[in-house]
Design an enzyme around this catalytic site. Structure first.
Site, mmCIF file in Angstrom:
data_model
loop_
_atom_site.group_PDB
_atom_site.id
_atom_site.type_symbol
_atom_site.label_atom_id
_atom_site.label_comp_id
_atom_site.label_asym_id
_atom_site.label_seq_id
_atom_site.Cartn_x
_atom_site.Cartn_y
_atom_site.Cartn_z
ATOM 1 N N GLU A 139 15.409 -6.933 39.711
ATOM 2 C CA GLU A 139 14.656 -8.192 39.678
ATOM 3 C C GLU A 139 13.679 -8.338 40.835
ATOM 4 O O GLU A 139 12.913 -9.296 40.893
ATOM 5 C CB GLU A 139 15.616 -9.379 39.677
ATOM 6 C CG GLU A 139 16.404 -9.552 40.957
ATOM 7 C CD GLU A 139 17.344 -10.742 40.883
ATOM 8 O OE1 GLU A 139 17.154 -11.660 41.713
ATOM 9 O OE2 GLU A 139 18.225 -10.768 40.018
ATOM 10 N N GLU B 225 19.152 -14.621 18.110
ATOM 11 C CA GLU B 225 19.706 -15.483 17.069
ATOM 12 C C GLU B 225 18.655 -16.005 16.094
ATOM 13 O O GLU B 225 18.998 -16.578 15.059
ATOM 14 C CB GLU B 225 20.444 -16.662 17.718
ATOM 15 C CG GLU B 225 21.727 -16.234 18.426
ATOM 16 C CD GLU B 225 22.379 -17.353 19.216
ATOM 17 O OE1 GLU B 225 21.715 -18.381 19.447
ATOM 18 O OE2 GLU B 225 23.544 -17.189 19.606
#
Length: 270
Positions: free
Chosen positions: A108, A78
Site C-alpha cells: 500500500e 456481488e
C-alpha cells in the site's frame, strides 16, 4: 492526530465482561448510520454521476488496501449474481488478489501502483474511481486518485477522517467521521462498517436507477442455486398471475432470467 487513530472512548477493555464488551461495541456501531446520514447529499452526487457515466459505458473501480480493499472487492463481486451485470464494478486492492487473504507487506506504500493496476483495464473518462481508505492517507490509493483525475475519470473516496490527502485529491470526497474506534486504531470496526454501508448504498442505488430492479425485485439476478430459482419462480408467478409453480419454474429455466421470462410470457399472449 487523525480521528481514526485517537484513543478509544473506553479504557480497560481487558477487564470488561463479555456482555460489557458487546454492549459497548454495539453502542459505538450505532453511531455509524447517523454519521452516514449527514453525507447522503454527497453520496447522491456520486451516484447520479456514476449513472450518467454508466449509460455511456462507464465502469466503477473500487481501490483500497487491507480491510478497505477487501470491502471493495466484496461489493464488486456481488453485483453480477445480484443484478446480472458483469464488469461494471471492479474491485482492486494493494498486493493483488493474494492480499485478499494474506497481507502483502509494503504494497500500500507505492503511490504509483494503484494507477498501474487500473491501467490494465483500459480506463476511460466515462469511468469512476472510488478510493477506499479509513485514514485517507494510503499512498496506493491517493496516488491512483491523483492520476485518475489527471486522465479525466470521475474520482471519489470514502474516508473516516476530515481533511485527508485522499479527500483533497478526489473530486467528490465522502467523509464520514465516526469517532475513535472501540479498540484504538482498529479500523476494521466502525470505519469498516461505514465503508461497507456506503458501498452498499452506492452500488445498489446505481443498479436500481439503471433499471435492474422492478418494484423491489431483482429481476436480472443469476440463477446460481436452488434458493434463487425458487425466488425467481415466485417472482414470475406474482408478475404474470401463473398459479402453477412448475409452469412458472419451467418458464424461468427456459429463459434463464426473471425479466426475460416475464417479457416472453406476455409477448406470447399478444
Amino acid at each position: 492526530m487523525r480521528t481514526t487513530e485517537q484513543n478509544s472512548l473506553y479504557s480497560d477493555l481487558d477487564r470488561m465482561s463479555a456482555g460489557e464488551l458487546l454492549r459497548a461495541i454495539n453502542t459505538e456501531d450505532r453511531k455509524v448510520p447517523e454519521a452516514i446520514a449527514g453525507e447522503i447529499p454527497v453520496i447522491e452526487r456520486v451516484v447520479v454521476a456514476i449513472v450518467e457515466r454508466m449509460k455511456r459505458g462507464g465502469r466503477v473501480f473500487y481501490l483500497g488496501a487491507g480491510t478497505s480493499g477487501r470491502l471493495g472487492i466484496v461489493d464488486a463481486s456481488e453485483i453480477p449474481p445480484t443484478y446480472g451485470v458483469r464488469d461494471k464494478f471492479i474491485g482492486l486492492m494493494a498486493g493483488g488478489d493474494k492480499a485478499i487473504r494474506n497481507a502483502v507487506e509494503g504494497a500500500e506504500d507505492d503511490p504509483e501502483q494503484g494507477w498501474k493496476d487500473i491501467l490494465a483495464f483500459g480506463p476511460t473518462p466515462d469511468d469512476t474511481l472510488i478510493g477506499i481508505a479509513a485514514s485517507g492517507t494510503t499512498p496506493y490509493v491517493v496516488g491512483a486518485i491523483r492520476r485518475a483525475r489527471e486522465h479525466g475519470l470521475l474520482t471519489s473516496c470514502i474516508t473516516c477522517n476530515e481533511g485527508s490527502p485522499m479527500a483533497a485529491e478526489a473530486e467528490i470526497p465522502i467523509e464520514v467521521v465516526v469517532g475513535p474506534e472501540f479498540v484504538t486504531g482498529s479500523t476494521r470496526m466502525k470505519a469498516g462498517t461505514t465503508q461497507k454501508l456506503v458501498l452498499n448504498m452506492i452500488s445498489t442505488s446505481v443498479m436500481i436507477l439503471l433499471g435492474h430492479v422492478k418494484g423491489c425485485k431483482m429481476v436480472d439476478m443469476q440463477l446460481s442455486n436452488s434458493k434463487l430459482v425458487d425466488r425467481g419462480t415466485r417472482m414470475i408467478m406474482e408478475a404474470t398471475g401463473i398459479t402453477d409453480y412448475s409452469v412458472a419454474r419451467d418458464l424461468l429455466l427456459r429463459h434463464g432470467q426473471v425479466r426475460t421470462a416475464v417479457e416472453a410470457y406476455f409477448k406470447e399472449r399478444q
